[in-house]
Design a protein around this motif. Structure first.
Motif, PDB file in Angstrom:
ATOM      1  N   MET A   1       0.855  -1.194   0.000  1.00 63.18           N
ATOM      2  CA  MET A   1       0.000   0.000   0.000  1.00 63.18           C
ATOM      3  C   MET A   1       0.886   1.237   0.000  1.00 63.18           C
ATOM      4  O   MET A   1       1.707   1.422   0.890  1.00 63.18           O
ATOM      5  CB  MET A   1      -0.908  -0.007   1.226  1.00 63.18           C
ATOM      6  CG  MET A   1      -2.019   1.022   1.160  1.00 63.18           C
ATOM      7  SD  MET A   1      -3.241   0.819   2.477  1.00 63.18           S
ATOM      8  CE  MET A   1      -2.346   1.487   3.869  1.00 63.18           C
ATOM      9  N   TYR A   2       0.731   2.069  -1.003  1.00 63.08           N
ATOM     10  CA  TYR A   2       1.524   3.289  -1.135  1.00 63.08           C
ATOM     11  C   TYR A   2       0.619   4.489  -0.838  1.00 63.08           C
ATOM     12  O   TYR A   2      -0.432   4.649  -1.457  1.00 63.08           O
ATOM     13  CB  TYR A   2       2.110   3.401  -2.542  1.00 63.08           C
ATOM     14  CG  TYR A   2       3.083   2.289  -2.885  1.00 63.08           C
ATOM     15  CD1 TYR A   2       4.446   2.457  -2.663  1.00 63.08           C
ATOM     16  CD2 TYR A   2       2.634   1.086  -3.427  1.00 63.08           C
ATOM     17  CE1 TYR A   2       5.350   1.448  -2.988  1.00 63.08           C
ATOM     18  CE2 TYR A   2       3.528   0.066  -3.747  1.00 63.08           C
ATOM     19  CZ  TYR A   2       4.880   0.253  -3.523  1.00 63.08           C
ATOM     20  OH  TYR A   2       5.765  -0.754  -3.831  1.00 63.08           O
ATOM     21  N   THR A   3       1.069   5.342   0.089  1.00 58.91           N
ATOM     22  CA  THR A   3       0.227   6.462   0.514  1.00 58.91           C
ATOM     23  C   THR A   3       0.896   7.829   0.392  1.00 58.91           C
ATOM     24  O   THR A   3       0.238   8.840   0.636  1.00 58.91           O
ATOM     25  CB  THR A   3      -0.227   6.267   1.971  1.00 58.91           C
ATOM     26  OG1 THR A   3       0.941   6.180   2.809  1.00 58.91           O
ATOM     27  CG2 THR A   3      -1.060   5.005   2.122  1.00 58.91           C
ATOM     28  N   THR A   4       2.165   7.873   0.046  1.00 58.77           N
ATOM     29  CA  THR A   4       2.841   9.159  -0.158  1.00 58.77           C
ATOM     30  C   THR A   4       3.602   9.162  -1.484  1.00 58.77           C
ATOM     31  O   THR A   4       3.204   9.820  -2.437  1.00 58.77           O
ATOM     32  CB  THR A   4       3.805   9.492   1.001  1.00 58.77           C
ATOM     33  OG1 THR A   4       4.700   8.381   1.217  1.00 58.77           O
ATOM     34  CG2 THR A   4       3.039   9.781   2.285  1.00 58.77           C
ATOM     35  N   LEU A   5       4.696   8.400  -1.571  1.00 57.82           N
ATOM     36  CA  LEU A   5       5.530   8.358  -2.764  1.00 57.82           C
ATOM     37  C   LEU A   5       5.711   6.915  -3.225  1.00 57.82           C
ATOM     38  O   LEU A   5       5.637   5.980  -2.430  1.00 57.82           O
ATOM     39  CB  LEU A   5       6.906   8.966  -2.478  1.00 57.82           C
ATOM     40  CG  LEU A   5       6.956  10.424  -2.042  1.00 57.82           C
ATOM     41  CD1 LEU A   5       8.367  10.798  -1.608  1.00 57.82           C
ATOM     42  CD2 LEU A   5       6.473  11.345  -3.162  1.00 57.82           C
ATOM     43  N   ILE A   6       5.981   6.768  -4.521  1.00 51.19           N
ATOM     44  CA  ILE A   6       6.333   5.472  -5.089  1.00 51.19           C
ATOM     45  C   ILE A   6       7.440   5.694  -6.103  1.00 51.19           C
ATOM     46  O   ILE A   6       7.442   6.695  -6.831  1.00 51.19           O
ATOM     47  CB  ILE A   6       5.115   4.782  -5.745  1.00 51.19           C
ATOM     48  CG1 ILE A   6       5.477   3.365  -6.210  1.00 51.19           C
ATOM     49  CG2 ILE A   6       4.544   5.616  -6.871  1.00 51.19           C
ATOM     50  CD1 ILE A   6       4.275   2.551  -6.669  1.00 51.19           C
ATOM     51  N   SER A   7       8.399   4.782  -6.156  1.00 44.19           N
ATOM     52  CA  SER A   7       9.506   4.899  -7.112  1.00 44.19           C
ATOM     53  C   SER A   7       9.071   4.392  -8.478  1.00 44.19           C
ATOM     54  O   SER A   7       8.109   3.621  -8.615  1.00 44.19           O
ATOM     55  CB  SER A   7      10.708   4.096  -6.627  1.00 44.19           C
ATOM     56  OG  SER A   7      10.423   2.702  -6.678  1.00 44.19           O
ATOM     57  N   ALA A   8       9.814   4.808  -9.499  1.00 37.94           N
ATOM     58  CA  ALA A   8       9.525   4.352 -10.861  1.00 37.94           C
ATOM     59  C   ALA A   8       9.663   2.837 -10.963  1.00 37.94           C
ATOM     60  O   ALA A   8       8.850   2.164 -11.607  1.00 37.94           O
ATOM     61  CB  ALA A   8      10.455   5.047 -11.848  1.00 37.94           C
ATOM     62  N   SER A   9      10.674   2.279 -10.307  1.00 38.23           N
ATOM     63  CA  SER A   9      10.891   0.832 -10.389  1.00 38.23           C
ATOM     64  C   SER A   9       9.757   0.060  -9.730  1.00 38.23           C
ATOM     65  O   SER A   9       9.331  -0.991 -10.232  1.00 38.23           O
ATOM     66  CB  SER A   9      12.232   0.467  -9.740  1.00 38.23           C
ATOM     67  OG  SER A   9      12.279   0.897  -8.387  1.00 38.23           O
ATOM     68  N   ASP A  10       9.229   0.572  -8.621  1.00 36.84           N
ATOM     69  CA  ASP A  10       8.101  -0.101  -7.975  1.00 36.84           C
ATOM     70  C   ASP A  10       6.837   0.013  -8.818  1.00 36.84           C
ATOM     71  O   ASP A  10       6.075  -0.953  -8.945  1.00 36.84           O
ATOM     72  CB  ASP A  10       7.851   0.491  -6.589  1.00 36.84           C
ATOM     73  CG  ASP A  10       8.841  -0.009  -5.550  1.00 36.84           C
ATOM     74  OD1 ASP A  10       9.622  -0.935  -5.858  1.00 36.84           O
ATOM     75  OD2 ASP A  10       8.848   0.539  -4.429  1.00 36.84           O
ATOM     76  N   LEU A  11       6.596   1.172  -9.400  1.00 31.56           N
ATOM     77  CA  LEU A  11       5.419   1.328 -10.256  1.00 31.56           C
ATOM     78  C   LEU A  11       5.489   0.388 -11.449  1.00 31.56           C
ATOM     79  O   LEU A  11       4.478  -0.210 -11.844  1.00 31.56           O
ATOM     80  CB  LEU A  11       5.290   2.778 -10.727  1.00 31.56           C
ATOM     81  CG  LEU A  11       4.167   3.052 -11.738  1.00 31.56           C
ATOM     82  CD1 LEU A  11       2.800   2.639 -11.180  1.00 31.56           C
ATOM     83  CD2 LEU A  11       4.163   4.516 -12.151  1.00 31.56           C
ATOM     84  N   ALA A  12       6.675   0.233 -12.040  1.00 28.13           N
ATOM     85  CA  ALA A  12       6.826  -0.618 -13.215  1.00 28.13           C
ATOM     86  C   ALA A  12       6.417  -2.062 -12.951  1.00 28.13           C
ATOM     87  O   ALA A  12       6.009  -2.777 -13.878  1.00 28.13           O
ATOM     88  CB  ALA A  12       8.271  -0.569 -13.707  1.00 28.13           C
ATOM     89  N   LEU A  13       6.484  -2.490 -11.697  1.00 28.27           N
ATOM     90  CA  LEU A  13       6.112  -3.863 -11.344  1.00 28.27           C
ATOM     91  C   LEU A  13       4.599  -4.061 -11.302  1.00 28.27           C
ATOM     92  O   LEU A  13       4.121  -5.200 -11.263  1.00 28.27           O
ATOM     93  CB  LEU A  13       6.693  -4.230  -9.976  1.00 28.27           C
ATOM     94  CG  LEU A  13       8.221  -4.251  -9.852  1.00 28.27           C
ATOM     95  CD1 LEU A  13       8.627  -4.484  -8.400  1.00 28.27           C
ATOM     96  CD2 LEU A  13       8.818  -5.320 -10.762  1.00 28.27           C
ATOM     97  N   HIS A  14       3.845  -2.945 -11.311  1.00 31.76           N
ATOM     98  CA  HIS A  14       2.408  -3.057 -11.045  1.00 31.76           C
ATOM     99  C   HIS A  14       1.515  -2.444 -12.127  1.00 31.76           C
ATOM    100  O   HIS A  14       0.294  -2.433 -11.944  1.00 31.76           O
ATOM    101  CB  HIS A  14       2.088  -2.377  -9.714  1.00 31.76           C
ATOM    102  CG  HIS A  14       2.802  -2.967  -8.544  1.00 31.76           C
ATOM    103  ND1 HIS A  14       2.454  -4.171  -7.976  1.00 31.76           N
ATOM    104  CD2 HIS A  14       3.861  -2.511  -7.815  1.00 31.76           C
ATOM    105  CE1 HIS A  14       3.255  -4.438  -6.960  1.00 31.76           C
ATOM    106  NE2 HIS A  14       4.118  -3.450  -6.834  1.00 31.76           N
TER     107      HIS A  14
END
Length: 281
Positions: A1-14
Motif C-alpha cells: 500500500m503506497y500512501t505518499t511516494l512510489i519509485s519508478a521501479s516499484d510502479l513498473a512492477l504493477h
C-alpha cells in the motif's frame, strides 16, 4: 500500500494490475493545453490524463458571485463522479504523476485524501524518473473505466478565507506560503498582479522539498528542514497562489512524518481579490 511516494521501479512492477490506476497530471499554468499535448505524445502505459482545470478545479466564480480563486475545489460529488469515470474503486491503488517534481500531481494526491481515499501515491521524480530508468512510454489511450469510489471521511483538513483572516488577529496557526520568494515578496507581477503575502505568513518554496534530480529529499532531511518552519504541523495552514503547489508542501510534511496541516484552497488568488484583506510585502 503506497500512501505518499512510489519509485519508478516499484510502479513498473504493477502497471498491469487491474486494481492499480495511473493518472497523468502534466500541466502548464501559462498554457493549459500543454499537458494534454504531452500526454498524447507519450505517457506511462495504462495512464489516463487528468486536466487540472477541468477535473481538479471548479468555476472561479461561486454561486454567490464571489471570486473563489484560480483553482477552487470542485464539489466532492462531482470529483468522485470524475474519478469513477477514470475507473477508481474503493480498493484501487492510485498513482499520480507529472513532469514537474510533483507540482501538479500533489494536488490530485491531496484531493483523493480529501474524499477519504488513502491508497494514493505520487511518482517520485515524475515522468523524468520513469524515463531515466528507461521504462516504456505509449501513445495508447486506455478505455475509461466505471469505478465504485465512495465518499468517505476526509483524511485531510482545509480552511476557508474567514479562518485565515481570523488567524491574523489571533495567530494560533502558522501560515506557510509555497510560492517562490519573489512572488512572496510581491515582486512578480506576471504571476501575481497584486503582489505580497498574507500577514504573518512564512515562505517555504515547494521546490525546496526536492533534490537536484527532482525526487523528494529523504524523510529525515525534510523533517529537519520543516521543523525550522513549523514546530507543530497540526497547527499549520499551507497556501500558495491558487491551492495547487501548497499540496506539494502538504505531501512533503506527510513524507517527513509531520501530520495534520490544512490546505487553504483559495490561497493568494482568492485572498488578494478583496482589497479589504491586509497584505504584507
Amino acid at each position: 500500500m503506497y500512501t505518499t511516494l512510489i519509485s519508478a521501479s516499484d510502479l513498473a512492477l504493477h502497471t498491469e494490475r487491474s486494481n492499480w490506476v495511473v493518472l497523468d497530471c502534466r500541466h502548464d499554468l501559462m498554457d493549459t493545453n500543454v499537458g494534454q499535448a504531452a500526454y498524447d505524445l507519450g505517457h506511462i502505459p495504462g495512464a489516463q490524463f487528468v486536466n487540472l482545470d477541468q477535473r481538479l478545479s471548479a468555476a472561479k466564480i461561486g454561486p454567490d458571485g464571489v471570486f473563489r480563486g484560480r483553482h477552487p475545489l470542485p464539489e466532492k460529488g462531482d470529483f468522485i463522479a470524475s474519478l469513477r469515470n477514470l475507473g477508481v474503486n474503493d480498493d484501487s491503488q492510485v498513482v499520480v504523476y507529472d513532469a514537474h517534481g510533483g507540482m501538479f500531481a500533489a494536488r490530485l494526491w491531496w484531493m483523493l485524501r480529501w474524499v477519504g481515499h488513502a491508497t494514493v501515491a505520487v511518482l517520485d521524480g515524475g515522468l523524468p524518473a520513469w524515463q531515466a530508468a528507461e521504462l516504456p512510454l505509449t501513445t495508447v489511450v486506455p478505455a475509461l473505466g466505471s469505478g465504485n469510489l465512495s465518499n468517505r471521511p476526509a483524511l485531510v483538513g482545509s480552511v476557508e478565507v474567514s479562518q485565515v483572516l481570523a488567524n491574523i488577529s489571533n495567530p494560533t496557526r502558522t501560515v506557510v506560503d509555497a510560492r517562490a520568494a519573489d512572488r512572496f515578496r510581491g515582486e512578480n507581477e506576471t504571476m501575481d498582479p497584486v503582489g505580497g503575502h498574507i500577514p504573518g505568513a512564512k515562505n517555504r518554496f515547494f521546490k525546496d522539498n526536492l533534490q537536484a534530480d527532482g525526487r523528494f529529499k529523504p524523510a529525515a532531511q525534510l523533517r529537519e528542514e520543516w521543523m525550522a518552519v513549523v514546530s507543530d504541523a497540526s497547527q499549520a495552514i499551507m497556501q500558495c497562489g491558487s491551492g495547487v503547489t501548497a499540496c506539494h508542501n502538504l505531501l512533503a510534511l506527510e513524507v517527513a512524518g509531520m501530520h495534520g496541516a490544512a490546505l487553504y484552497p483559495g490561497s493568494w488568488s482568492e485572498w488578494c481579490s478583496d482589497a479589504s484583506r491586509p497584505v504584507e510585502r
